[in-house]
Scaffold this motif. Sequence first.
Motif, mmCIF file in Angstrom:
data_model
loop_
_atom_site.group_PDB
_atom_site.id
_atom_site.type_symbol
_atom_site.label_atom_id
_atom_site.label_comp_id
_atom_site.label_asym_id
_atom_site.label_seq_id
_atom_site.Cartn_x
_atom_site.Cartn_y
_atom_site.Cartn_z
ATOM 1 N N GLN A 62 0.837 -1.206 0.000
ATOM 2 C CA GLN A 62 0.000 0.000 0.000
ATOM 3 C C GLN A 62 0.876 1.262 0.000
ATOM 4 O O GLN A 62 0.585 2.220 -0.707
ATOM 5 C CB GLN A 62 -0.918 0.011 1.227
ATOM 6 N N ILE A 63 1.917 1.238 0.789
ATOM 7 C CA ILE A 63 2.822 2.389 0.856
ATOM 8 C C ILE A 63 3.503 2.602 -0.494
ATOM 9 O O ILE A 63 3.560 3.721 -1.014
ATOM 10 C CB ILE A 63 3.869 2.187 1.964
ATOM 11 N N ILE A 64 3.994 1.526 -1.077
ATOM 12 C CA ILE A 64 4.684 1.625 -2.361
ATOM 13 C C ILE A 64 3.722 2.068 -3.454
ATOM 14 O O ILE A 64 4.050 2.909 -4.288
ATOM 15 C CB ILE A 64 5.374 0.293 -2.707
ATOM 16 N N ALA A 65 2.484 1.530 -3.422
ATOM 17 C CA ALA A 65 1.487 1.928 -4.421
ATOM 18 C C ALA A 65 1.207 3.421 -4.329
ATOM 19 O O ALA A 65 1.118 4.114 -5.354
ATOM 20 C CB ALA A 65 0.205 1.125 -4.232
ATOM 21 N N MET A 66 1.074 3.928 -3.119
ATOM 22 C CA MET A 66 0.839 5.360 -2.928
ATOM 23 C C MET A 66 2.019 6.155 -3.471
ATOM 24 O O MET A 66 1.840 7.171 -4.129
ATOM 25 C CB MET A 66 0.634 5.660 -1.440
ATOM 26 N N SER A 67 3.228 5.686 -3.225
ATOM 27 C CA SER A 67 4.406 6.427 -3.698
ATOM 28 C C SER A 67 4.543 6.367 -5.216
ATOM 29 O O SER A 67 5.197 7.215 -5.812
ATOM 30 C CB SER A 67 5.682 5.917 -3.024
ATOM 31 N N CYS A 68 3.902 5.388 -5.851
ATOM 32 C CA CYS A 68 3.927 5.288 -7.311
ATOM 33 C C CYS A 68 2.882 6.190 -7.969
ATOM 34 O O CYS A 68 2.994 6.526 -9.141
ATOM 35 C CB CYS A 68 3.702 3.844 -7.750
ATOM 36 N N ASP A 69 1.834 6.547 -7.222
ATOM 37 C CA ASP A 69 0.824 7.467 -7.740
ATOM 38 C C ASP A 69 1.399 8.870 -7.841
ATOM 39 O O ASP A 69 2.337 9.229 -7.129
ATOM 40 C CB ASP A 69 -0.395 7.523 -6.805
ATOM 41 N N LYS A 70 0.794 9.656 -8.715
ATOM 42 C CA LYS A 70 1.180 11.058 -8.807
ATOM 43 C C LYS A 70 0.480 11.818 -7.694
ATOM 44 O O LYS A 70 -0.705 11.607 -7.431
ATOM 45 C CB LYS A 70 0.780 11.627 -10.161
ATOM 46 N N PRO A 71 1.170 12.727 -7.042
ATOM 47 C CA PRO A 71 0.532 13.512 -5.984
ATOM 48 C C PRO A 71 -0.685 14.290 -6.473
ATOM 49 O O PRO A 71 -1.659 14.460 -5.742
ATOM 50 C CB PRO A 71 1.638 14.460 -5.525
ATOM 51 N N GLU A 72 -0.661 14.744 -7.751
ATOM 52 C CA GLU A 72 -1.803 15.479 -8.302
ATOM 53 C C GLU A 72 -3.078 14.643 -8.278
ATOM 54 O O GLU A 72 -4.178 15.165 -8.130
ATOM 55 C CB GLU A 72 -1.523 15.923 -9.751
ATOM 56 N N ASP A 73 -2.924 13.306 -8.420
ATOM 57 C CA ASP A 73 -4.096 12.411 -8.402
ATOM 58 C C ASP A 73 -4.781 12.399 -7.042
ATOM 59 O O ASP A 73 -5.921 11.970 -6.929
ATOM 60 C CB ASP A 73 -3.686 10.979 -8.775
ATOM 61 N N PHE A 115 1.886 19.380 -5.990
ATOM 62 C CA PHE A 115 3.274 19.157 -6.390
ATOM 63 C C PHE A 115 3.339 17.922 -7.274
ATOM 64 O O PHE A 115 2.411 17.124 -7.337
ATOM 65 C CB PHE A 115 4.209 19.035 -5.176
ATOM 66 N N SER A 116 4.455 17.787 -7.993
ATOM 67 C CA SER A 116 4.546 16.740 -9.017
ATOM 68 C C SER A 116 5.222 15.457 -8.541
ATOM 69 O O SER A 116 5.052 14.414 -9.164
ATOM 70 C CB SER A 116 5.289 17.275 -10.237
ATOM 71 N N HIS A 117 6.007 15.526 -7.444
ATOM 72 C CA HIS A 117 6.704 14.336 -6.950
ATOM 73 C C HIS A 117 6.565 14.246 -5.439
ATOM 74 O O HIS A 117 6.496 15.260 -4.749
ATOM 75 C CB HIS A 117 8.197 14.395 -7.309
ATOM 76 N N TRP A 118 6.552 13.016 -4.945
ATOM 77 C CA TRP A 118 6.473 12.795 -3.511
ATOM 78 C C TRP A 118 7.834 13.012 -2.862
ATOM 79 O O TRP A 118 8.857 12.653 -3.419
ATOM 80 C CB TRP A 118 6.044 11.356 -3.190
ATOM 81 N N SER A 119 7.812 13.547 -1.688
ATOM 82 C CA SER A 119 8.977 13.512 -0.803
ATOM 83 C C SER A 119 8.564 12.639 0.374
ATOM 84 O O SER A 119 7.378 12.317 0.525
ATOM 85 C CB SER A 119 9.333 14.922 -0.315
ATOM 86 N N GLU A 120 9.499 12.251 1.216
ATOM 87 C CA GLU A 120 9.121 11.453 2.383
ATOM 88 C C GLU A 120 8.170 12.229 3.282
ATOM 89 O O GLU A 120 7.215 11.679 3.813
ATOM 90 C CB GLU A 120 10.354 10.995 3.170
ATOM 91 N N ASN A 121 8.397 13.557 3.409
ATOM 92 C CA ASN A 121 7.512 14.384 4.235
ATOM 93 C C ASN A 121 6.095 14.413 3.681
ATOM 94 O O ASN A 121 5.124 14.240 4.410
ATOM 95 C CB ASN A 121 8.042 15.829 4.327
#
Length: 138
Positions: free
Chosen positions: A79-90, A95-101
């Motif tokens: 679930q964590i990895i799937a979320m990190s693979c999604d675009k934040p805009e979705d 913003f366009s990329h995830w940071s850990e924060n």
Amino acid sequence: MCRRKSAQYMVLRAKIILAGAEGKSLHKTSQDLECNRETVTRWRQHWVERSDDLSVLECLKEAPRPGAIPKFNAEQICQIIAMSCDKPEDHGYPFSHWSENSLSSSMRGWPSHLSGLSKAVLCRCEYAWVLRLGHTSP
């Protein structure tokens, strides 16, 4: 000597037990199987301690190692990895990329076992994902 692979070690353990059942000495068994005497002694002792309670295959397996119980199972890490693979805009983020924060903050509304994950946990999940799949970024 056997390489460190589970199936090969189980075969070695079975051979140790069978040699003991045939009446071979510790020294002879360790010579024949090219392992040290302590290994032969330990597995014969394990066999005696476990053989009444467990199946043959369970007796030949390593005992569980001590250590901390994993906090997250494979599904939760996915679930964590799937979320990190999604675009934040979705997910409505500007913003366009995830940071850990930002990824950690976005999980605050998730079920309690996943909400508020630390940046370190997210980094470990992403790092494990990168190592397993050979990707350079999620």
